[in-house]
Design a protein around this motif. Structure first.
Motif, PDB file in Angstrom:
ATOM      1  N   LYS A  31       0.851  -1.192   0.000  1.00 29.66           N
ATOM      2  CA  LYS A  31       0.000   0.000   0.000  1.00 29.66           C
ATOM      3  C   LYS A  31       0.883   1.236   0.000  1.00 29.66           C
ATOM      4  O   LYS A  31       1.747   1.389   0.861  1.00 29.66           O
ATOM      5  N   LEU A  32       0.671   2.123  -0.983  1.00 27.06           N
ATOM      6  CA  LEU A  32       1.437   3.362  -1.061  1.00 27.06           C
ATOM      7  C   LEU A  32       0.831   4.412  -0.135  1.00 27.06           C
ATOM      8  O   LEU A  32      -0.243   4.219   0.432  1.00 27.06           O
ATOM      9  N   GLN A  33       1.505   5.544  -0.019  1.00 27.87           N
ATOM     10  CA  GLN A  33       1.100   6.602   0.898  1.00 27.87           C
ATOM     11  C   GLN A  33      -0.322   7.103   0.630  1.00 27.87           C
ATOM     12  O   GLN A  33      -1.061   7.396   1.557  1.00 27.87           O
ATOM     13  N   ALA A  34      -0.717   7.181  -0.632  1.00 30.80           N
ATOM     14  CA  ALA A  34      -2.047   7.696  -0.976  1.00 30.80           C
ATOM     15  C   ALA A  34      -3.136   6.622  -0.858  1.00 30.80           C
ATOM     16  O   ALA A  34      -4.293   6.896  -1.140  1.00 30.80           O
ATOM     17  N   GLY A  35      -2.761   5.399  -0.480  1.00 27.78           N
ATOM     18  CA  GLY A  35      -3.747   4.350  -0.263  1.00 27.78           C
ATOM     19  C   GLY A  35      -3.915   3.371  -1.409  1.00 27.78           C
ATOM     20  O   GLY A  35      -4.682   2.422  -1.298  1.00 27.78           O
ATOM     21  N   GLU A  36      -3.195   3.569  -2.523  1.00 31.54           N
ATOM     22  CA  GLU A  36      -3.299   2.633  -3.639  1.00 31.54           C
ATOM     23  C   GLU A  36      -2.483   1.382  -3.330  1.00 31.54           C
ATOM     24  O   GLU A  36      -1.421   1.460  -2.725  1.00 31.54           O
ATOM     25  N   TYR A  37      -3.001   0.254  -3.783  1.00 30.37           N
ATOM     26  CA  TYR A  37      -2.281  -1.007  -3.624  1.00 30.37           C
ATOM     27  C   TYR A  37      -1.553  -1.342  -4.918  1.00 30.37           C
ATOM     28  O   TYR A  37      -2.117  -1.240  -6.004  1.00 30.37           O
ATOM     29  N   VAL A  38      -0.296  -1.763  -4.788  1.00 34.90           N
ATOM     30  CA  VAL A  38       0.529  -2.130  -5.939  1.00 34.90           C
ATOM     31  C   VAL A  38       0.892  -3.604  -5.804  1.00 34.90           C
ATOM     32  O   VAL A  38       1.412  -4.034  -4.772  1.00 34.90           O
ATOM     33  N   SER A  39       0.623  -4.373  -6.857  1.00 28.51           N
ATOM     34  CA  SER A  39       1.054  -5.761  -6.918  1.00 28.51           C
ATOM     35  C   SER A  39       2.434  -5.784  -7.583  1.00 28.51           C
ATOM     36  O   SER A  39       2.558  -5.563  -8.791  1.00 28.51           O
ATOM     37  N   LEU A  40       3.460  -6.035  -6.779  1.00 28.87           N
ATOM     38  CA  LEU A  40       4.830  -5.989  -7.277  1.00 28.87           C
ATOM     39  C   LEU A  40       5.044  -6.989  -8.412  1.00 28.87           C
ATOM     40  O   LEU A  40       5.650  -6.659  -9.428  1.00 28.87           O
ATOM     41  N   GLY A  41       4.534  -8.198  -8.258  1.00 28.68           N
ATOM     42  CA  GLY A  41       4.703  -9.232  -9.275  1.00 28.68           C
ATOM     43  C   GLY A  41       4.043  -8.881 -10.590  1.00 28.68           C
ATOM     44  O   GLY A  41       4.601  -9.129 -11.672  1.00 28.68           O
ATOM     45  N   LYS A  42       2.858  -8.273 -10.522  1.00 29.69           N
ATOM     46  CA  LYS A  42       2.141  -7.885 -11.739  1.00 29.69           C
ATOM     47  C   LYS A  42       2.922  -6.831 -12.519  1.00 29.69           C
ATOM     48  O   LYS A  42       3.088  -6.927 -13.742  1.00 29.69           O
ATOM     49  N   VAL A  43       3.437  -5.840 -11.814  1.00 23.57           N
ATOM     50  CA  VAL A  43       4.195  -4.763 -12.455  1.00 23.57           C
ATOM     51  C   VAL A  43       5.494  -5.306 -13.041  1.00 23.57           C
ATOM     52  O   VAL A  43       5.857  -4.991 -14.169  1.00 23.57           O
ATOM     53  N   GLU A  44       6.183  -6.157 -12.279  1.00 24.58           N
ATOM     54  CA  GLU A  44       7.437  -6.737 -12.768  1.00 24.58           C
ATOM     55  C   GLU A  44       7.202  -7.575 -14.025  1.00 24.58           C
ATOM     56  O   GLU A  44       7.973  -7.490 -14.984  1.00 24.58           O
ATOM     57  N   ALA A  45       6.127  -8.362 -14.034  1.00 24.26           N
ATOM     58  CA  ALA A  45       5.818  -9.194 -15.208  1.00 24.26           C
ATOM     59  C   ALA A  45       5.570  -8.328 -16.437  1.00 24.26           C
ATOM     60  O   ALA A  45       6.025  -8.652 -17.540  1.00 24.26           O
ATOM     61  N   CYS A  46       4.891  -7.213 -16.257  1.00 30.76           N
ATOM     62  CA  CYS A  46       4.616  -6.303 -17.368  1.00 30.76           C
ATOM     63  C   CYS A  46       5.903  -5.661 -17.878  1.00 30.76           C
ATOM     64  O   CYS A  46       6.147  -5.607 -19.081  1.00 30.76           O
ATOM     65  N   LEU A  47       6.745  -5.188 -16.965  1.00 31.76           N
ATOM     66  CA  LEU A  47       7.947  -4.458 -17.361  1.00 31.76           C
ATOM     67  C   LEU A  47       9.055  -5.372 -17.892  1.00 31.76           C
ATOM     68  O   LEU A  47       9.951  -4.908 -18.589  1.00 31.76           O
ATOM     69  N   LYS A  48       8.993  -6.671 -17.591  1.00 30.52           N
ATOM     70  CA  LYS A  48       9.971  -7.615 -18.142  1.00 30.52           C
ATOM     71  C   LYS A  48       9.799  -7.770 -19.648  1.00 30.52           C
ATOM     72  O   LYS A  48      10.679  -8.276 -20.320  1.00 30.52           O
ATOM     73  N   LEU A  49       8.659  -7.325 -20.171  1.00 29.63           N
ATOM     74  CA  LEU A  49       8.413  -7.390 -21.614  1.00 29.63           C
ATOM     75  C   LEU A  49       9.228  -6.341 -22.375  1.00 29.63           C
ATOM     76  O   LEU A  49       9.335  -6.410 -23.592  1.00 29.63           O
ATOM     77  N   CYS A  50       9.780  -5.381 -21.670  1.00 27.58           N
ATOM     78  CA  CYS A  50      10.615  -4.350 -22.290  1.00 27.58           C
ATOM     79  C   CYS A  50      11.897  -5.005 -22.794  1.00 27.58           C
ATOM     80  O   CYS A  50      12.557  -5.737 -22.048  1.00 27.58           O
ATOM     81  N   PRO A  51      12.264  -4.768 -24.060  1.00 28.52           N
ATOM     82  CA  PRO A  51      13.458  -5.416 -24.612  1.00 28.52           C
ATOM     83  C   PRO A  51      14.771  -5.023 -23.923  1.00 28.52           C
ATOM     84  O   PRO A  51      15.764  -5.746 -24.023  1.00 28.52           O
ATOM     85  N   LEU A  52      14.779  -3.911 -23.222  1.00 24.18           N
ATOM     86  CA  LEU A  52      15.994  -3.481 -22.528  1.00 24.18           C
ATOM     87  C   LEU A  52      16.143  -4.122 -21.150  1.00 24.18           C
ATOM     88  O   LEU A  52      17.147  -3.929 -20.484  1.00 24.18           O
ATOM     89  N   VAL A  53      15.124  -4.876 -20.702  1.00 26.49           N
ATOM     90  CA  VAL A  53      15.100  -5.431 -19.345  1.00 26.49           C
ATOM     91  C   VAL A  53      15.275  -6.941 -19.380  1.00 26.49           C
ATOM     92  O   VAL A  53      14.513  -7.645 -20.029  1.00 26.49           O
ATOM     93  N   ASP A  54      16.289  -7.428 -18.666  1.00 28.31           N
ATOM     94  CA  ASP A  54      16.451  -8.873 -18.475  1.00 28.31           C
ATOM     95  C   ASP A  54      15.745  -9.316 -17.201  1.00 28.31           C
ATOM     96  O   ASP A  54      15.111 -10.347 -17.166  1.00 28.31           O
TER      97      ASP A  54
END
Length: 150
Positions: A18-41
């Motif tokens: 949970k961030l300061q403003a109250g939003e919840y972030v799923s770390l795994g979901k974000v990481e899975a999305c950003l791993k699709l970037c060709p610059l990211v291993d």
């Protein structure tokens, strides 16, 4: 399991933060999305409940990062390439453009740090199946993460 038969939780049960403003972030979901970037291993997202945004430590793809450096006419060794602010900014821009439309703004990392270290099971930062070990990663990169939150 302790000697008296009780169970104690030693790490996060879920990857929701949970961030300061109250939003919840799923770390795994974000990481899975950003791993699709060709610059990211590989990538490890960090979120602090006292902050409004997330940050990430990124293991860049060597071939694609070198191509980016060549296109920007930057010539240096791998370690200097990973610490180059111009390269880091370009990687972050590409990650943000990939996340646009898929992730909310508060989920997308606002700052990143590129590492020249490859995460292997021998380093203790990932499992044998290459899943992130969050506790060792957060301990290993504690100073880097605190620097990104300044």
């Amino acid at each position: 399991m302790s000697s008296d038969g009780t169970l104690s939780i030693i790490d996060r049960k879920k990857d929701l933060v949970k961030l300061q403003a109250g939003e919840y972030v799923s770390l795994g979901k974000v990481e899975a999305c950003l791993k699709l970037c060709p610059l990211v291993d590989n990538i490890c997202l960090f979120a602090n409940s006292m902050e409004m945004y997330t940050v990430a430590v990124v293991v860049p793809n060597p071939k694609n990062l070198q191509e980016l450096a060549d296109s920007l006419k930057i010539s240096c060794d791998w370690s200097d390439l990973c610490s180059n602010p111009e390269i880091t900014e370009h990687v972050l821009k590409q990650m943000k453009s990939l996340a646009q439309g898929t992730l909310q703004k508060f989920e997308t990392p606002q700052k990143i740090s590129l590492t020249d270290e490859v995460w292997t099971p021998d380093s203790g930062l990932v499992t044998d199946s290459l899943k992130l070990k969050r506790k060792p990663l957060s301990e290993h990169y504690a100073s880097v993460v605190s620097q990104m939150y300044r």
